[in-house]
Design an enzyme around this catalytic site. Structure first.
Site, PDB file in Angstrom:
ATOM      1  N   GLU A   1      -6.226   4.368  -6.069  1.00  0.00           N
ATOM      2  CA  GLU A   1      -7.497   4.659  -5.393  1.00  0.00           C
ATOM      3  C   GLU A   1      -7.935   6.024  -5.865  1.00  0.00           C
ATOM      4  O   GLU A   1      -7.288   7.038  -5.556  1.00  0.00           O
ATOM      5  CB  GLU A   1      -7.341   4.654  -3.875  1.00  0.00           C
ATOM      6  CG  GLU A   1      -8.656   4.913  -3.161  1.00  0.00           C
ATOM      7  CD  GLU A   1      -8.497   5.263  -1.688  1.00  0.00           C
ATOM      8  OE1 GLU A   1      -7.441   5.771  -1.310  1.00  0.00           O
ATOM      9  OE2 GLU A   1      -9.452   5.044  -0.923  1.00  0.00           O
TER      10      GLU A   1
ATOM     11  N   ASP B   1      -2.737   4.853  -2.469  1.00  0.00           N
ATOM     12  CA  ASP B   1      -3.706   5.531  -1.611  1.00  0.00           C
ATOM     13  C   ASP B   1      -4.000   6.936  -2.141  1.00  0.00           C
ATOM     14  O   ASP B   1      -3.075   7.732  -2.355  1.00  0.00           O
ATOM     15  CB  ASP B   1      -3.086   5.624  -0.212  1.00  0.00           C
ATOM     16  CG  ASP B   1      -4.074   6.085   0.832  1.00  0.00           C
ATOM     17  OD1 ASP B   1      -5.050   5.365   1.070  1.00  0.00           O
ATOM     18  OD2 ASP B   1      -3.874   7.180   1.391  1.00  0.00           O
TER      19      ASP B   1
ATOM     20  N   ASP C   1       0.866  -1.184   0.000  1.00  0.00           N
ATOM     21  CA  ASP C   1       0.000   0.000   0.000  1.00  0.00           C
ATOM     22  C   ASP C   1       0.903   1.236   0.000  1.00  0.00           C
ATOM     23  O   ASP C   1       1.699   1.434   0.931  1.00  0.00           O
ATOM     24  CB  ASP C   1      -0.896  -0.002   1.254  1.00  0.00           C
ATOM     25  CG  ASP C   1      -2.209   0.729   1.014  1.00  0.00           C
ATOM     26  OD1 ASP C   1      -3.264   0.266   1.488  1.00  0.00           O
ATOM     27  OD2 ASP C   1      -2.178   1.787   0.329  1.00  0.00           O
TER      28      ASP C   1
ATOM     29  N   HIS D   1     -11.144  -1.973   3.541  1.00  0.00           N
ATOM     30  CA  HIS D   1     -11.001  -1.633   4.963  1.00  0.00           C
ATOM     31  C   HIS D   1     -11.709  -0.331   5.329  1.00  0.00           C
ATOM     32  O   HIS D   1     -11.749   0.050   6.503  1.00  0.00           O
ATOM     33  CB  HIS D   1      -9.517  -1.532   5.306  1.00  0.00           C
ATOM     34  CG  HIS D   1      -8.849  -0.433   4.550  1.00  0.00           C
ATOM     35  ND1 HIS D   1      -8.673  -0.448   3.173  1.00  0.00           N
ATOM     36  CD2 HIS D   1      -8.364   0.754   4.958  1.00  0.00           C
ATOM     37  CE1 HIS D   1      -8.097   0.670   2.779  1.00  0.00           C
ATOM     38  NE2 HIS D   1      -7.905   1.422   3.842  1.00  0.00           N
ATOM     39  N   ASP D   2     -12.239   0.373   4.313  1.00  0.00           N
ATOM     40  CA  ASP D   2     -12.962   1.636   4.565  1.00  0.00           C
ATOM     41  C   ASP D   2     -14.475   1.465   4.439  1.00  0.00           C
ATOM     42  O   ASP D   2     -15.209   2.421   4.701  1.00  0.00           O
ATOM     43  CB  ASP D   2     -12.563   2.696   3.516  1.00  0.00           C
ATOM     44  CG  ASP D   2     -11.138   3.168   3.641  1.00  0.00           C
ATOM     45  OD1 ASP D   2     -10.555   3.545   2.612  1.00  0.00           O
ATOM     46  OD2 ASP D   2     -10.610   3.139   4.773  1.00  0.00           O
TER      47      ASP D   2
HETATM   48  O1  TEU Z   1      -9.047   6.469   1.917  1.00  0.00           O
HETATM   49  C1  TEU Z   1      -9.398   7.615   1.206  1.00  0.00           C
HETATM   50  C2  TEU Z   1     -10.669   8.143   1.689  1.00  0.00           C
HETATM   51  O2  TEU Z   1     -11.053   9.226   1.368  1.00  0.00           O
HETATM   52  C3  TEU Z   1     -11.490   7.296   2.583  1.00  0.00           C
HETATM   53  O3  TEU Z   1     -11.040   7.527   3.893  1.00  0.00           O
HETATM   54  C4  TEU Z   1     -12.912   7.676   2.422  1.00  0.00           C
HETATM   55  O4  TEU Z   1     -13.003   9.054   2.527  1.00  0.00           O
HETATM   56  C5  TEU Z   1     -13.808   7.144   3.457  1.00  0.00           C
HETATM   57  O5  TEU Z   1     -13.098   6.445   4.406  1.00  0.00           O
HETATM   58  C6  TEU Z   1     -14.810   6.313   2.730  1.00  0.00           C
HETATM   59  O6  TEU Z   1     -15.463   5.493   3.670  1.00  0.00           O
HETATM   60  C7  TEU Z   1      -7.665   6.169   1.926  1.00  0.00           C
HETATM   61  C8  TEU Z   1      -7.478   4.933   2.783  1.00  0.00           C
HETATM   62  O7  TEU Z   1      -8.144   3.841   2.175  1.00  0.00           O
HETATM   63  C9  TEU Z   1      -8.049   5.255   4.154  1.00  0.00           C
HETATM   64  O8  TEU Z   1      -8.021   4.094   4.989  1.00  0.00           O
HETATM   65  C10 TEU Z   1      -7.216   6.356   4.755  1.00  0.00           C
HETATM   66  O9  TEU Z   1      -7.807   6.740   5.999  1.00  0.00           O
HETATM   67  C11 TEU Z   1      -7.166   7.578   3.833  1.00  0.00           C
HETATM   68  O10 TEU Z   1      -6.932   7.260   2.474  1.00  0.00           O
HETATM   69  C12 TEU Z   1      -6.009   8.484   4.242  1.00  0.00           C
HETATM   70  O11 TEU Z   1      -4.804   7.804   3.970  1.00  0.00           O
END
Ligand code: TEU
Length: 553
Positions: free
Chosen positions: A255, A213, A112, A329-330
């Site tokens: 992403e 990311d 990542d 994971h989000d």
């Molecule tokens: O996520 C990008 C992001 O914008 C997400 O956090 C999104 O806004 C939200 O969580 C949708 O549910 C990436 C990573 O996947 C996330 O885990 C990180 O917190 C974020 O970037 C910052 O690095």
């Protein structure tokens, strides 16, 4: 066996096939996957100990969420040393062993890459904060106050302003995420070169690629309040390709939250020498109110889902490649989000698997999805760990939102839903740890766990295993054209895959109601049925609640 062997070879022999076009990727959130030393936190040794499980599932690559040194303000997405391993996860020797053992098992490791920002404990930021003249100052984005206040009204994804005031220098620095995740200044070529050197360090270790990311943010122009898809974004990506992974046969997936098919082609058209593919999120936003946040809920309309996913299946052509996912994971767990994690738990989990894995693109399975892990609703903010949810809670409380409405949003969309520990067996803490887990274990682990899935030949796990095998054995799954079947009930998502005279039909009922379904086709073979039908006549059938089929016609 000869016929299957011949077919397998055609799957990879197709045109100038890239390995990542026939891959199936499994995402591991290391903190929650398997603890090996009893500290309640998953670690690299735990992943090494589970490689045989992943080999049994049949996946061919692992996307590893960040394992680098981090103070864990955002659970590893705030990196303080890109070339060292987080203490709780183990050592660089463990990392080298994981790469070697995974590669031996035919599984590539996708790291990542979090380079839109660092942790505020990164040495670059510690230096930068020492003063305006420090050589690292321009590694980040600093601005003077405007009328004694923030430079502009750019907001953080994690609530509040995107600008944090630094008393010592009297300037603000930019953070599109937490206050402890200062954005890097990609206009500074020294920053870019440092990142490229770090990427080459990891490529030299034999990794299989990078998940990038929020890579759509690195071209930001904060003074013009441009964050995603900035004017220099593709220039930077083409430079990154040239200076790092372009000379390696690796998977790179960006992403890109705001991507449309046209934007996606800019990233993944092979002629542009940028990335292999992107994660697009248009389908992910279908249950949030137009123009609002993910917390502002509305029901997902299946007609919308069909339109969006069919558009992506047919828009890229040979100018790009689709990623296929429901979970990460989000995101909340799909079986709870759009399926039914009670009465139709197994059927709806299997339905979503069949619907997605028969599409064209590279499928991504998020840890626990293959056994139907569910959301874990909580009753108080005290049970919530994720910074994004906690910040939103306080922000909306201040704005007068009712607590129960805020908690409803967190239970529907909060990221902790995806981060409860992997449920391995019926032992205490689901076999995840012998210590106290860093985040609560979902109490349903006694009935939803890997062991119970492995022991049941009709489990969700074996549905995923068979779908992965179908992709390996049948070129139509990787290369076949996608054709949406229009005249179906609203809640029925059906499509064809066509390849060199072969035709497969996939139909999924995304509802609790029965729906009649009929197309003028003769079934020659049943390939998948989440109700284990032994006879299917698609000229006239009634799909049961959350029923999915794949048949050859
Ligand atoms: O996520 C990008 C992001 O914008 C997400 O956090 C999104 O806004 C939200 O969580 C949708 O549910 C990436 C990573 O996947 C996330 O885990 C990180 O917190 C974020 O970037 C910052 O690095």
């Amino acid at each position: 066996m000869e016929a299957i062997k011949e077919k397998r070879e055609t799957v990879t022999r197709q045109k100038d096939a890239k390995w990542w076009q026939t891959a199936v990727v499994y995402q591991i959130y290391p903190r929650s996957f398997q603890d090996s030393d009893g500290d309640g936190i998953g670690d690299l040794r735990g992943i090494i100990n589970r490689i045989d499980y992943l080999k049994l599932l049949g996946i061919t690559a692992i996307w590893l969420s960040p394992v680098y040194k981090s103070p864990n303000d955002d659970n590893g997405y705030d990196i303080s040393d890109y070339q060292d391993i987080m203490d709780e996860f183990g050592t660089m020797d463990d990392m080298d062993e994981l790469i070697a053992k995974a590669n031996e098992a035919g599984i590539k490791i996708i790291m990542d890459l979090v380079v839109n920002h660092t942790s505020d404990e990164h040495k670059w930021f510690i230096e930068a904060k020492k003063g305006r003249d420090n050589e690292y100052r321009d590694y980040y984005i600093w601005r003077d106050p405007v009328n004694g206040d923030v430079p502009n009204d750019l907001g953080s994804t994690f609530s509040g302003s995107a600008w944090e005031f630094d008393e010592a220098s009297g300037q603000y620095f930019l953070h599109l995420f937490s206050k402890r995740q200062p954005d890097l200044n990609w206009e500074n070529e020294k920053v870019r070169q440092e990142i490229y050197d770090m990427m080459n360090y990891w490529l030299d270790k034999g990794i299989g690629g990078f998940r990038m990311d929020v890579i759509d943010l690195i071209g930001k122009i904060p003074d013009e309040k441009i964050t995603g898809n900035g004017p220099k974004l593709h220039e930077y990506l083409q430079e990154m390709n040239r200076k790092t992974f372009g000379s390696h046969d690796v998977l790179t997936v960006g992403e890109t939250w705001g991507a449309t098919p046209e934007i996606a082609k800019l990233y993944s058209d092979p002629k542009r020498n940028e990335l292999s593919m992107v994660f697009q999120f248009e389908h992910v936003g279908l249950d949030q109110q137009e123009g609002k946040d993910k917390w502002d809920l509305k029901p997902m309309e299946v007609m919308e889902l069909k339109k969006v996913m069919a558009k992506w299946q047919t828009s890229l052509g040979d100018e790009g490649w689709n990623s296929l996912f429901w979970n990460n994971h989000d995101l909340p767990r799909i079986v709870s989000r759009w399926g039914n994690d009670k009465e139709y738990h197994e059927q709806s989990a299997k339905m979503f698997a069949i619907l997605l894995h028969m599409m064209k693109g590279t499928p991504y399975i998020y840890q626990g999805e293959e056994i139907g892990m569910t959301n874990y609703p909580v009753s108080s903010i005290d049970e919530v760990e994720d910074i994004e949810s906690v910040n939103m809670y306080h922000d909306r409380l201040e704005k007068g939102y009712a607590v129960q409405d805020i908690m409803k949003s967190i239970n529907a969309k909060g990221r902790d839903n995806a981060r409860t520990p992997m449920q391995w067996d019926e032992r205490e803490n689901a076999g995840f740890t012998t210590g106290t887990p860093w985040l609560h274990v979902n109490p349903n682990y006694t009935t939803i766990n890997v062991k119970q899935n492995i022991d049941n030949p009709d489990s969700i796990f074996y549905t995923y295993q068979r779908l992965i095998q179908l992709r390996k054995d049948n070129p139509i799954v990787v290369w076949g054209e996608f054709e949406l079947i229009e005249n179906t009930p609203d809640d029925v998502f059906a499509y064809y895959r066509l390849y060199e005279g072969e035709k497969w039909l996939v139909a999924a009922n995304i509802s609790e109601q029965k729906h009649d379904f009929s197309v003028d086709e003769e079934v020659s073979e049943i390939l998948m049925s989440n109700y284990n039908r032994t006879e299917i006549d698609v000229r006239q059938m009634t799909l049961k609640p959350y029923e999915a089929i794949t048949v050859k016609v």
